[in-house]
Design a protein around this motif. Structure first.
Motif, PDB file in Angstrom:
ATOM      1  N   ASP A 112       1.181  -1.453   0.254  1.00 40.28           N
ATOM      2  CA  ASP A 112      -0.141   0.426  -0.249  1.00 40.28           C
ATOM      3  C   ASP A 112       0.940   0.779  -0.131  1.00 40.28           C
ATOM      4  OD1 ASP A 112       0.277  -0.574   2.880  1.00 40.28           O
ATOM      5  OD2 ASP A 112      -0.156   1.174   3.407  1.00 40.28           O
ATOM      6  N   ASN A 113       0.012   2.301  -0.227  1.00 41.24           N
ATOM      7  CA  ASN A 113       0.864   3.860  -0.571  1.00 41.24           C
ATOM      8  C   ASN A 113       1.386   3.987   0.536  1.00 41.24           C
ATOM      9  OD1 ASN A 113      -1.881   3.819  -0.311  1.00 41.24           O
ATOM     10  ND2 ASN A 113      -1.473   6.444  -1.230  1.00 41.24           N
ATOM     11  N   HIS A 114       0.859   3.439   1.844  1.00 41.58           N
ATOM     12  CA  HIS A 114       1.221   4.236   2.985  1.00 41.58           C
ATOM     13  C   HIS A 114       2.120   3.301   4.216  1.00 41.58           C
ATOM     14  CE1 HIS A 114      -1.651   7.622   2.855  1.00 41.58           C
ATOM     15  NE2 HIS A 114      -2.853   6.927   2.093  1.00 41.58           N
ATOM     16  N   CYS A 115       2.723   2.752   3.381  1.00 41.70           N
ATOM     17  CA  CYS A 115       3.875   1.439   3.738  1.00 41.70           C
ATOM     18  C   CYS A 115       3.200   0.758   5.269  1.00 41.70           C
ATOM     19  CB  CYS A 115       4.917   2.380   4.099  1.00 41.70           C
ATOM     20  SG  CYS A 115       5.835   2.137   2.556  1.00 41.70           S
ATOM     21  N   THR A 116       1.914   0.172   4.746  1.00 42.76           N
ATOM     22  CA  THR A 116       1.481  -0.417   6.386  1.00 42.76           C
ATOM     23  C   THR A 116       1.000  -1.806   6.335  1.00 42.76           C
ATOM     24  OG1 THR A 116      -1.160  -0.260   5.926  1.00 42.76           O
ATOM     25  CG2 THR A 116       0.101   2.117   6.955  1.00 42.76           C
ATOM     26  N   GLU A 117       1.816  -2.082   4.989  1.00 42.06           N
ATOM     27  CA  GLU A 117       1.649  -3.586   5.153  1.00 42.06           C
ATOM     28  C   GLU A 117       2.852  -3.582   4.391  1.00 42.06           C
ATOM     29  OE1 GLU A 117      -2.431  -5.388   3.060  1.00 42.06           O
ATOM     30  OE2 GLU A 117      -3.029  -3.388   3.834  1.00 42.06           O
ATOM     31  N   PRO A 118       3.812  -4.231   4.860  1.00 42.90           N
ATOM     32  CA  PRO A 118       5.037  -4.787   4.147  1.00 42.90           C
ATOM     33  C   PRO A 118       4.831  -6.386   3.178  1.00 42.90           C
ATOM     34  CG  PRO A 118       5.404  -4.354   6.179  1.00 42.90           C
ATOM     35  CD  PRO A 118       3.843  -4.767   6.546  1.00 42.90           C
ATOM     36  N   ILE A 119       5.240  -6.653   2.574  1.00 46.27           N
ATOM     37  CA  ILE A 119       5.438  -7.599   1.491  1.00 46.27           C
ATOM     38  C   ILE A 119       6.603  -8.637   1.535  1.00 46.27           C
ATOM     39  CG2 ILE A 119       3.319  -6.998  -0.072  1.00 46.27           C
ATOM     40  CD1 ILE A 119       5.204  -5.908  -1.974  1.00 46.27           C
ATOM     41  N   TYR A 120       8.411  -7.755   1.054  1.00 46.34           N
ATOM     42  CA  TYR A 120       9.013  -8.429   1.257  1.00 46.34           C
ATOM     43  C   TYR A 120       9.920  -7.058   1.480  1.00 46.34           C
ATOM     44  CZ  TYR A 120      10.126  -7.029  -3.598  1.00 46.34           C
ATOM     45  OH  TYR A 120      10.398  -6.081  -4.808  1.00 46.34           O
ATOM     46  N   SER A 121      11.103  -8.019   2.111  1.00 48.63           N
ATOM     47  CA  SER A 121      12.134  -6.690   2.538  1.00 48.63           C
ATOM     48  C   SER A 121      13.458  -7.947   1.587  1.00 48.63           C
ATOM     49  CB  SER A 121      12.724  -6.781   3.442  1.00 48.63           C
ATOM     50  OG  SER A 121      11.377  -6.266   4.049  1.00 48.63           O
TER      51      SER A 121
ATOM     52  N   CYS B   7      10.204  13.401  13.668  1.00 49.81           N
ATOM     53  CA  CYS B   7       9.919  11.975  12.800  1.00 49.81           C
ATOM     54  C   CYS B   7       9.816  11.100  12.941  1.00 49.81           C
ATOM     55  CB  CYS B   7      10.961  12.493  11.487  1.00 49.81           C
ATOM     56  SG  CYS B   7      11.189  11.785  10.012  1.00 49.81           S
ATOM     57  N   VAL B   8       8.631  10.664  13.226  1.00 47.82           N
ATOM     58  CA  VAL B   8       7.926   9.690  14.093  1.00 47.82           C
ATOM     59  C   VAL B   8       8.366   8.654  12.695  1.00 47.82           C
ATOM     60  CG1 VAL B   8       5.669   7.627  14.115  1.00 47.82           C
ATOM     61  CG2 VAL B   8       6.131  10.606  14.963  1.00 47.82           C
ATOM     62  N   THR B   9       8.519   8.708  11.710  1.00 52.65           N
ATOM     63  CA  THR B   9       8.431   7.365  10.148  1.00 52.65           C
ATOM     64  C   THR B   9       9.716   7.033  10.164  1.00 52.65           C
ATOM     65  OG1 THR B   9       6.416   8.402   9.238  1.00 52.65           O
ATOM     66  CG2 THR B   9       8.337   7.294   7.882  1.00 52.65           C
TER      67      THR B   9
ATOM     68  N   VAL C 238       6.279  -0.624  10.413  1.00 48.87           N
ATOM     69  CA  VAL C 238       5.057  -0.762   9.740  1.00 48.87           C
ATOM     70  C   VAL C 238       4.776   0.982  10.264  1.00 48.87           C
ATOM     71  CG1 VAL C 238       2.256  -1.541  10.294  1.00 48.87           C
ATOM     72  CG2 VAL C 238       4.622  -2.725  10.309  1.00 48.87           C
ATOM     73  N   LEU C 239       4.668   1.849   8.570  1.00 48.08           N
ATOM     74  CA  LEU C 239       4.395   3.357   9.195  1.00 48.08           C
ATOM     75  C   LEU C 239       3.090   2.616  10.010  1.00 48.08           C
ATOM     76  CD1 LEU C 239       5.653   4.663   6.672  1.00 48.08           C
ATOM     77  CD2 LEU C 239       6.910   4.195   8.663  1.00 48.08           C
ATOM     78  N   PRO C 240       2.618   4.188  10.798  1.00 45.81           N
ATOM     79  CA  PRO C 240       1.038   4.589  11.005  1.00 45.81           C
ATOM     80  C   PRO C 240      -0.218   4.295   9.862  1.00 45.81           C
ATOM     81  CG  PRO C 240       1.986   6.442  11.840  1.00 45.81           C
ATOM     82  CD  PRO C 240       3.034   5.268  10.729  1.00 45.81           C
TER      83      PRO C 240
END
Length: 474
Positions: free
Chosen positions: A95-104, A246-248, A262-264
């Motif tokens: 997703d565009n808010h970086c809340t659902e990681p898929i791979y690293s 900068c919480v991120t 996992v960003l807010p």
């Protein structure tokens, strides 16, 4: 329209000649217009210092969910060590808010800064070597998708399971010509161009922030591995100096390969285009362009104005020419390709050009007939309307001109409104057909005036950020 092509026709050794005073490049209204004050604020050279070659040793992280062409959504956490080795973590999301990681990805290797770049003034060229690339997926469906991609690029023997680390590249793979990372269009060519800036926050030399700019990623995935950077990605923030707001940055700096950040969670911000927006930094574009931008969007008739101030140096202090464009834009519709994006169509119908140095003035006077304004009439610092010659061939612009655009809105860590528009194709072409519409974004513009229906560019209400900057300059 969002980055009108120009500048590449001028010989680099000519752009130093007799520049017009900087104040004139922002027009007669600069003393009465908060947006112009904000652009002028960028010219304060004491705000930014650059060291070449840069000492990049340290820990650097993204300050937002980044978007690469494709689209790809990711965050980055890079460690550079004093012995020239590095360890880079790239986290990819659904997703565009970086809340659902898929791979690293975990990338290890070495990087050696070399000489000043001949391609991008203000940048440093570097050599790099990869020694390891590890991959881990974060859910079963993604593991299956990755398995299929990697099987096409190499003989992957192991069945991929989520949560397990797989080696895609290692020294022995390189020697035998085997590299499984090709299946992901993976590349670290970004390490071939470096720039580190030290920036004083709010003009206070005791509040210093460090940012690391790495080379741009080609907008066509198939070209990434061979691309020589000619621009930059969004800057990474130094873990030592990033702002506490900068919480991120805090979340990403604490992540590792098995525990991605996992960003807010947040909702997409509604796109309120109307009003005035300006660059928040001197921007770099492929083709050795340095510029600042000022856009105004009017509710009456969906009219837009764009002012582009081009410079010969990477801190935007030596103006070469400016362009003022005007036209119409369509109402936006949600993008089905880029999550969180909105699609627009922009048309340029009118344009004026102001040469700001003798090199540009001479170039414009060379063109004959109806190529660019009235033949032989160009004067240093004097604006001329080129609508009647259908644009300006010298600057590569023809009118009328239509482009298919992508927009989204965001906020910085201080809560100021940001506007992102589509990244320009790396090959220098124009998104003049729907299938050429961008899938990633340019550096953000910051709101400097709120819209008033029927108001002109110079009678809008400044927001709080404009007030704070103007107060600092007064």
């Amino acid at each position: 329209w969002s980055n009108l092509p120009a500048g590449h026709l001028l010989p680099p050794h000519l752009v130093r000649s007799s520049p017009v005073l900087l104040e004139k490049s922002y027009g007669k209204l600069s003393r009465h217009n908060q947006c112009h004050f904000m652009l002028k604020h960028l010219q304060d050279g004491d705000q930014i210092s650059v060291h070449m070659p840069p000492d990049i040793a340290g820990h650097w992280v993204s300050d937002s969910c980044e978007v690469r062409s494709g689209p790809e959504f990711l965050t980055r956490s890079y460690h550079f060590y004093s012995n020239h080795t590095f360890q880079a973590l790239q986290f990819y999301y659904r997703d565009n808010h970086c809340t659902e990681p898929i791979y690293s990805l975990l990338v290890q290797g070495s990087v050696h800064p070399r000489q000043a770049s001949w391609v991008v003034r203000g940048g440093t060229e570097a050599d790099y070597q990869l020694s390891r690339v590890h991959l881990i997926s974060h859910n079963p469906s993604v593991a299956k998708e990755l398995q299929e991609k990697l099987e096409q690029s190499c003989d992957l023997q192991k069945h991929m399971e989520p949560g397990l680390s797989y080696e895609l590249l290692a020294d022995d793979f390189e020697h035998s010509g085997r590299d499984c990372s090709r299946g992901l269009d993976f590349s670290m060519q970004e390490l071939r161009l470096l720039r580190m800036e030290k920036r004083h926050r709010h003009g206070d030399p005791t509040l210093e922030a460090e940012e690391l700019f790495l080379g741009d990623v080609h907008t066509e995935r198939a070209q990434r591995r061979l691309h020589r950077p000619s621009g930059y990605q969004p800057p990474l923030q130094s873990v030592k100096t990033y702002d506490d707001s900068c919480v991120t940055c805090q979340i990403i700096s604490a992540a590792d390969l098995h525990n991605p950040p996992v960003l807010p969670s947040q909702n997409d911000r509604p796109l309120r285009l109307y009003g005035n927006w300006v660059s928040s930094r001197c921007e770099v574009r492929p083709g050795v362009l340095f510029l600042t931008r000022h856009f105004a969007f009017h509710e009456d008739g969906n009219v837009w104005e764009g002012h582009y101030y081009h410079f010969s140096d990477p801190v935007c202090r030596r103006p070469t020419f400016s362009i003022s464009a005007r036209g119409h834009f369509s109402q936006g519709v949600p993008s089905t390709t880029v999550m969180g994006g909105t699609e627009f169509t922009f048309t340029v119908t009118h344009m004026k050009v102001t040469p700001m140095d003798m090199a540009t003035t001479s170039l414009l006077n060379v063109f004959s007939g109806n190529e660019c304004g009235k033949q032989g009439s160009w004067r240093l610092g004097v604006q001329q309307d080129v609508t009647f010659t259908s644009g300006c061939a010298a600057l590569g612009i023809r009118l009328p001109h239509t482009e298919y655009e992508l927009f989204r809105m965001g906020r910085d860590s201080a809560g100021h409104s940001l506007l992102f528009n589509g990244q320009r194709p790396t090959n220098g072409s124009s998104p003049n057909q729907p299938h050429k519409r961008a899938t990633s974004y340019q550096p953000p513009l910051i709101r400097c005036m709120s819209s008033q229906k029927g108001a002109t560019t110079t009678s809008h209400k400044p927001d709080s950020l404009c007030h704070s900057l103007v107060s600092g300059l007064a």
